[in-house]
Design an enzyme around this catalytic site. Structure first.
Site, PDB file in Angstrom:
ATOM      1  N   LYS A 188      17.683  26.378  42.447  1.00 49.51           N
ATOM      2  CA  LYS A 188      17.221  25.140  41.811  1.00 49.51           C
ATOM      3  C   LYS A 188      15.701  24.985  41.985  1.00 49.51           C
ATOM      4  O   LYS A 188      14.972  24.612  40.817  1.00 49.51           O
ATOM      5  CB  LYS A 188      17.954  23.891  42.228  1.00 49.51           C
ATOM      6  N   ARG A 214      17.740  16.885  46.869  1.00 48.15           N
ATOM      7  CA  ARG A 214      18.906  17.602  46.522  1.00 48.15           C
ATOM      8  C   ARG A 214      18.949  18.965  47.309  1.00 48.15           C
ATOM      9  O   ARG A 214      17.947  19.473  47.353  1.00 48.15           O
ATOM     10  CB  ARG A 214      18.940  17.828  45.026  1.00 48.15           C
ATOM     11  N   GLY A 223      28.210  20.872  43.918  1.00 45.81           N
ATOM     12  CA  GLY A 223      29.178  19.889  44.595  1.00 45.81           C
ATOM     13  C   GLY A 223      29.574  20.084  46.107  1.00 45.81           C
ATOM     14  O   GLY A 223      30.054  19.317  46.820  1.00 45.81           O
ATOM     15  N   ARG A 255      19.929  26.556  34.965  1.00 48.26           N
ATOM     16  CA  ARG A 255      20.524  27.678  35.618  1.00 48.26           C
ATOM     17  C   ARG A 255      21.341  28.483  34.783  1.00 48.26           C
ATOM     18  O   ARG A 255      21.674  27.766  33.660  1.00 48.26           O
ATOM     19  CB  ARG A 255      21.073  27.069  36.970  1.00 48.26           C
ATOM     20  N   SER A 302      39.071  60.957  51.696  1.00 50.78           N
ATOM     21  CA  SER A 302      39.329  59.619  51.092  1.00 50.78           C
ATOM     22  C   SER A 302      39.582  58.785  52.044  1.00 50.78           C
ATOM     23  O   SER A 302      40.301  58.668  52.781  1.00 50.78           O
ATOM     24  CB  SER A 302      40.415  59.573  50.208  1.00 50.78           C
ATOM     25  N   CYS A 362      40.568  55.066  48.492  1.00 46.01           N
ATOM     26  CA  CYS A 362      41.491  54.521  48.065  1.00 46.01           C
ATOM     27  C   CYS A 362      41.996  53.392  48.644  1.00 46.01           C
ATOM     28  O   CYS A 362      41.596  53.103  49.682  1.00 46.01           O
ATOM     29  CB  CYS A 362      42.776  55.432  48.108  1.00 46.01           C
TER      30      CYS A 362
END
Lengths: 875, 875
Positions: free
Chosen positions: B23, B93, B102, B337, B762, B829
């Site tokens: 912001k 804010r 929020g 935003r 893996s 994996c």
């Protein structure tokens, strides 16, 4: 130039032990210092490793070098392989870097065939000797090289005795042996579908190969595992001209020690047989004579042997174990090595050698295997008493010592028996923390399940009580126990040898351990060189005192949960666990606090200014809960709950993998009030003892199972807050530290972070081994035996630290931890802390101390001293 | 110079996001490009971190800089804090680096007190407005700063309405608001024992501090965990001059998007209210109007706003979400935003922006959050249908999608229902491998136990079936299930939303996933940048085909044991396990061989020339055994054994910690005949398919749970021997490789050794997380919630790889493995393979491919592409 795989005895010396094995190097050394050694050559351990790299094929290069060296040996001896005038016969013997007596294969009299045997008979003018030697060779070769069981040949010998109606080998004639040779060869052909090889060189190559193969036979693999010998060492093979102790009455063969291996007394000790081969001494068919008698029978040879003994002791600076043969009055030295000896003898010899000026104190410290000290600290069965003992089963030698007593099946029964002055042997499927009290009262403990680091084993070692664990010979049938072939009831007598793992029927007399005056002198020498601390794991003032008597310099681990199992407090612990909320837990904890505080006071009173490391509650909570319905009902009544309530809570605490569940620091995060109570107890006890005894107490608070710095931080905040409140309120000064166990792999690789908040690290290598390998010690029994059998693993990683893997995690943690705090104090608590090989490793990694059960403290002191001597740290 | 903690909007720009939050940076950027932004300043995220370092105290340095910047703001605005002529009011804010709507706190109208409110009334000539603003400020400040619940003030408002007999706030007069202010202040004093602070600067410092504090409130912590936002980022605080949308009918306030966030359509989309403050739009007491209507009401402001929208989209090159206020016909931009959007909208917007020439394809690829793609691939409830839905419980959103159907309690019932054409929702305590078939037939799965990586969750994701797992709202009572407040029976209808974790009563209509044409275009752009492979975990031809349709380039994991659970083979598997000897096992294995071979043939036929990695038998054997007595009896009858025999064997296979027991490679070492059978099946199937389809098949054999090179060597020898026999006998050519999973910590630190024998690694990061942390996923549920609540852990390490610890083990393994084999193929994996953050990490560590369940393949493709764009590898 091609790699050299074969060395004449005259080409090497005692320093070649790694390459040529102990026997080969000693034969070369004896040759070098001029002792009468039948000459020969050694095929190196590298040839053995090459054999395994080539999928168990002897390489051409090695075979060629063996052939070249046979030619050289022919030149040296003036005899020739397969010659019909003056034949060369050789022995083929294994010889690894470490002595592994009887584990691998030997072939004697090699070089004989149908023609050579005639020549030998003629040359020695002793046909009976020649054919006896030949049949022995066939028998040995068939057994060792072709794996035709020896017993098959014994059957033939027995048949021939029966036919001739004789009972003793000595009654066989030369003709009998000739026929025996023929029958052996027939059997060989029938069994093997090939005729017995007559080419001496072929015989030799086959024998060398089979010795290499025997490096991996089952008993050798087992022996290596028990004795920490790596498979990668390989064995060498010694090929040596045969000399014969069985050519007549001017021949003999024997084994002798320069000092008495049982007592250490400085006096030649050994046995010999006239007119015999080495194997006869071992076989026991004839009773050997004590060495003194050789003096009368062959005074010259005896006098020469005495001289060689002195030479060898002076040369090797240690008691020697030698084999010799006298062939036609001429003495030959066939082997020398450092003699095995009892713990008491080892101490006496080491101290005597120092007194005699033969070795320094430092050399004496290096001369004794730390593991041997164990025998000095525990009772043992007398050899006399054991002769009547019937072995009915075996298990793991989990905690050394000897014990006889009556079978009991529960901790409660153990108390009943001992209350009546009886001796109890606790026999269980496995033990659990609830059994602690009964275990402490028993003479010995026998379990059907669990390894060297099972609960029974760990606790018994800590208490110095004899234990045989994980015996597959033990199973339970109703209210009886089957051991081996027979069932036993409560009250029946059995005996346990925790040093060998054997189980005996009935009572067997044991002797108390006797610590000689040499022990203290010797341990003081060791302590002079030792550069790291030795602490103990102790949960009671009694254990702590025992450890101090054995030289412990602090406590590295107090397991607080052990205190929770005693009768007066388990109820409170259970109430705490079953509480539905924090208030309920706090109520129970408030009642536990003074009890736990008094436990700590007892320990501090013994330890005084020595550091005491207290580990906070570690095991999953369900371990404290009752498992029997009657106990649950009792608890329900006490707490005003229903049985169903209790059952539901117990079920709710069930974990799929308790080892990977809600335990250690995780408990303190869920229930910080437990950590608060423990902190109060630790600090209040310290303040009280400081005041009472006017000493500075040094509590070290240790948080278990930390994997992430945030876990440690959370609990440390609780600890510091509570501790500072208590200290401030007391008006005293008290220094305490807060550290963590390092036992989670993640903690190792993030040790730099964790060190930011930890005053010390104590490695919990047991759990680190479990998580590092991904198998639990309780479950690994299901497959680790397969691993040993198939040579996948050589060592039990719960007994000796796995240096390559778990050790690497430790190294990473040490480096990362010290990168944040260069002086971070590092220790180990847990079972590995008493293992000499592990101590050496951890010393080299840079630890500051090790901590082990009280009875292992002397072992750890010696092992640590040896590690320092071998690799001294800069001060 | 002192560190700068506070920046005027005019001192920064959009690049300051890390320091000043999203912001703050955007307010600075809008200021810079000349948009009408009420001016102010931002207190940096560093000040927030400093606040936490100082044990939640705002440092003097920060307070001083705030004061200095208020003076600067006074100069800029010409107003003065607390001034009685022209007072400056500000909003306070939060604003973190990532948007957390929020989650944290906001205070408006700050600067008012009993005197200033009079000045404001006078200046605006609007007493009612002034006192309304003042009472709002008291209410907000009390709630946010003093944690006095808002509801208490609502009670006062309601009382006043009752007294006046009015129902709407709009009916309050200026006098009413004056009285309300007084009542609020009285309540404040009574509750807080202090008068409401009248010093504006004191109000400001308290508000800034409380915003920092709100960074660690419960909902913010939870939001961060769900959205992978580190606590260490901290929040910034924006202090901005107030402008008022509620000063009269020439005022308004609203929220708008530059494009439609639901569809992506390029059209201004939003809502506004005349004469209102921002909070009124959110509160929903008045119904906002659509943006189009602003055009009529305030045409000039609307036209200006449209211009700003275009400016912002061109500037940020993305769809914007903006807040604005119109004060006396003058437009102010309060925030901009990047707008949140649905998956479909995201795709459309990205493609449109490329078509419009606003962004490049590369930028488009970076613009979409990979996790969003999930929504495109699964059905979802329509918003309409959901309006009637009653939420009866929630659980973990374990596998996305939407499902409605009738409750069934067993896999068997699922089959019965679906056989009759009914839709089934399988509701279980937890699922086990035996349930597989029933799971596959069900519309959705609901479990009471188990986390995001529980059996139900993993299998459901693999199958693309909706699953809600571990719902604490679900419990079983006899043959009913209680969900939330009510009991449900078999056959009752429920609905599950696997994307939100919500459980609904009754049937709810769902919409099938629709993949737009943009999807393929977009994914092709992504693939152009992607530098590592994406494979799939698939156990059936159906899964394999699904994955190929989603763009998989091979199979990274076939779990062979899943095949063992099907009805026709579980019996054979059980016979194999219960055999007393190798011969018995081989007999059962011989019968399994053709079945397993045909499984593999099915998979190869789909995959053709793409690589197929087959993992050998992994789970502990007891997982295959029956648990019910009836099944045991059946098995006993079949095998000619007694029930007791079966029970004994099952009990003998019990493990204390199955996760750390006899499984993985350990099975192949104990029973190499299993590995032999699996090798025959893998190789024979490959040979058959090669011949049938005339393609080159690429089987990759993967040994699980290797911790030590000797384990791999043992099994590899078996595999190579059998494979070579089969290939030779076939006369064909076949290339296969043998590799290992790296999932044991010891394997990581000895990866240099293991790489000697492995063709590929893996990473099994799921097991590696379990062993690395020392907790099992099944048991961690008992304490991980405590960890999150107490901020000990921020993330679930089973969902996103723990980079610091487990990631370090992976790094060590990669470095060591490649030190032995520079071109060693490395993959992952397991569940982490589909997590975007994990993929980024593993890409950067150097892996060659990731493998994940079919429905995660597109996500993995996009995440991998983004990782490559951000940090391209040298070719």
């Amino acid at each position: 130039m091609n790699k050299k795989y074969v060395y004449l005895f005259s080409e090497a010396d005692g320093s070649y032990k790694e390459l040529l094995g102990g026997k080969g190097a000693n034969l070369a050394e004896m040759t070098k210092i001029g002792l009468p050694v039948p000459q020969g050559f050694t095929v190196s351990t590298e040839a053995c490793n090459l054999y395994y790299e080539n999928k168990e094929q002897l390489s051409d290069a090695v075979a060629d070098q063996v052939r070249e060296n046979i030619v050289k040996l022919e030149e040296i001896t003036g005899k020739k392989f397969g010659d019909l005038e003056n034949p060369l016969l050789v022995s083929v013997r294994s010889g690894a870097r470490a002595s592994m007596p009887g584990m691998m294969d030997t072939v004697l009299n090699l070089g004989l065939n149908d023609e050579v045997v005639v020549a030998l008979a003629k040359k020695t003018n002793n046909e009976r000797f020649a054919y006896d030697s030949y049949r022995r060779f066939i028998q040995m070769f068939a057994d060792v090289v072709m794996e035709i069981p020896k017993q098959q040949f014994e059957v033939i010998i027995d048949e021939m005795k029966e036919e001739r109606n004789i009972s003793d080998d000595a009654e066989f004639t030369a003709e009998d042996y000739k026929e025996m040779v023929q029958r052996f060869k027939d059997y060989y052909l029938k069994h093997h579908h090939e005729t017995f090889p007559s080419d001496p060189f072929e015989q030799l190559i086959a024998s060398v190969t089979s010795v290499f193969r025997s490096w991996n036979n089952d008993r050798a693999v087992y022996y290596r595992r028990i004795n920490d010998i790596p498979a990668a060492w390989g064995t060498a093979v010694n090929v040596q001209e045969m000399v014969f102790g069985n050519m007549g009455d001017d021949c003999a063969t024997g084994v002798a020690f320069t000092r008495n291996p049982a007592t250490g007394e400085k006096k030649l000790f050994g046995e010999f047989l006239v007119n015999a081969q080495g194997e006869d001494v071992v076989a026991g068919t004839r009773t050997p004579l004590p060495m003194e008698e050789l003096k009368d029978i062959m005074p010259d040879a005896y006098e020469e042997f005495e001289r060689h003994c002195e030479t060898l002791e002076n040369h090797y600076k240690d008691m020697q174990d030698m084999e010799f043969t006298i062939e036609n009055n001429k003495l030959y030295m066939l082997q020398t090595r450092s003699g095995k000896r009892t713990a008491n003898a080892a101490l006496k010899i080491a101290v005597d050698l120092v007194n005699e000026g033969l070795i320094t104190e430092k050399e004496a410290v290096l001369q004794i295997n730390p593991k041997q000290l164990d025998a000095l600290l525990h009772p043992h069965f007398s050899e006399e008493a054991l002769k009547g003992g019937k072995v009915i089963g075996t298990g793991l030698a989990a905690s050394p010592g000897a014990a006889s007593g009556q079978i009991v099946f529960t901790a409660k029964e153990a108390k009943e028996y001992t209350d009546k002055g009886k001796k109890a042997i606790l026999v269980r499927l496995e033990t659990s923390p609830e059994d602690i009290e009964g275990m402490a009262l028993s003479e010995g403990i026998l379990t059907a399940r669990g390894g060297m680091t099972s609960h029974a084993a760990v606790v018994a070692r800590g208490m110095g009580i004899c234990c045989v664990s994980g015996s597959t010979d033990v199973s339970f049938r109703g209210d009886k126990v089957r051991i081996g072939e027979k069932e036993y009831s409560r009250g029946d007598y059995i005996s346990l040898d925790g040093t060998t793992g054997k189980i005996y029927e009935g009572e067997i007399a044991s002797e108390e351990a006797t610590i000689s005056g040499d022990f203290e002198k010797f341990m003081n020498w060791a302590d002079e060189y030792r550069q790291i601390g030795v602490r103990t794991n102790a949960d009671t003032p009694k254990d702590a005192q025992q450890a101090i008597d054995f030289g412990a310099e602090g406590i590295g681990l107090v397991r607080t949960e052990h205190m929770f199992f005693e009768a007066d407090r388990i109820k409170l612990v259970r109430e705490m666990i079953l509480s539905k909320d924090e208030a309920g837990r706090r109520k129970a904890l408030d009642q536990l606090l003074p009890i736990q505080q008094s436990d700590f006071e007892g320990i501090y009173e013994v330890m005084k200014e020595l550091p005491v490391t207290v580990r906070y509650l570690d095991p999953p909570l369900h371990e404290f809960l009752p498992t029997k319905e009657s106990e649950m009902q009792e608890l329900a009544d006490d707490m005003g709950l229903t049985l169903e309530d209790i059952k539901e809570t117990v079920a709710g605490l069930h974990e799929f993998n308790p080892m990977m569940g809600h335990r250690g620091v995780r408990l303190s995060i869920s229930y910080p009030e437990i950590a608060e109570m423990q902190t109060k107890a630790v600090i209040r006890a310290a303040l009280a003892v400081q005041k009472r005894l006017d000493v500075k107490v040094h509590p070290e608070i240790m948080i278990p199972l930390v994997g992430h710095i945030t876990e440690l931080n959370y609990v440390k905040e609780v600890v510091d807050r509570v501790a500072n409140e208590e200290i401030e309120a007391s008006g005293q000064e008290l220094n305490y530290t807060v550290g963590t166990m390092i036992e989670i792999p993640r903690a190792c690789v993030t040790a730099d972070k964790i060190a930011e908040s930890a005053d010390f690290f104590s490695f919990g290598t047991n759990d680190l081994t479990q998580y590092g390998f991904g198998f639990s010690r309780d479950d690994a029994g299901n497959f680790l035996n397969d691993y040993y059998e198939k040579s996948v693993f050589e060592q039990d990683p719960f007994v000796r630290i796995d240096e390559e893997g778990v050790g690497e995690l430790v190294k990473i943690a040490v480096e990362k931890g010290r990168s944040t705090k260069p002086n971070l104090k590092l220790g180990i608590c847990g079972e590995h802390g008493g293992d000499p090989a592990t101590i050496t490793f951890l010393y080299n990694v840079g630890l500051d101390y090790v901590s082990c059960s009280p009875y292992r403290v002397p072992i750890a002191r010696l092992a640590a001293a040896q590690a320092s001597i071998q690799n001294p740290r800069e001060k």
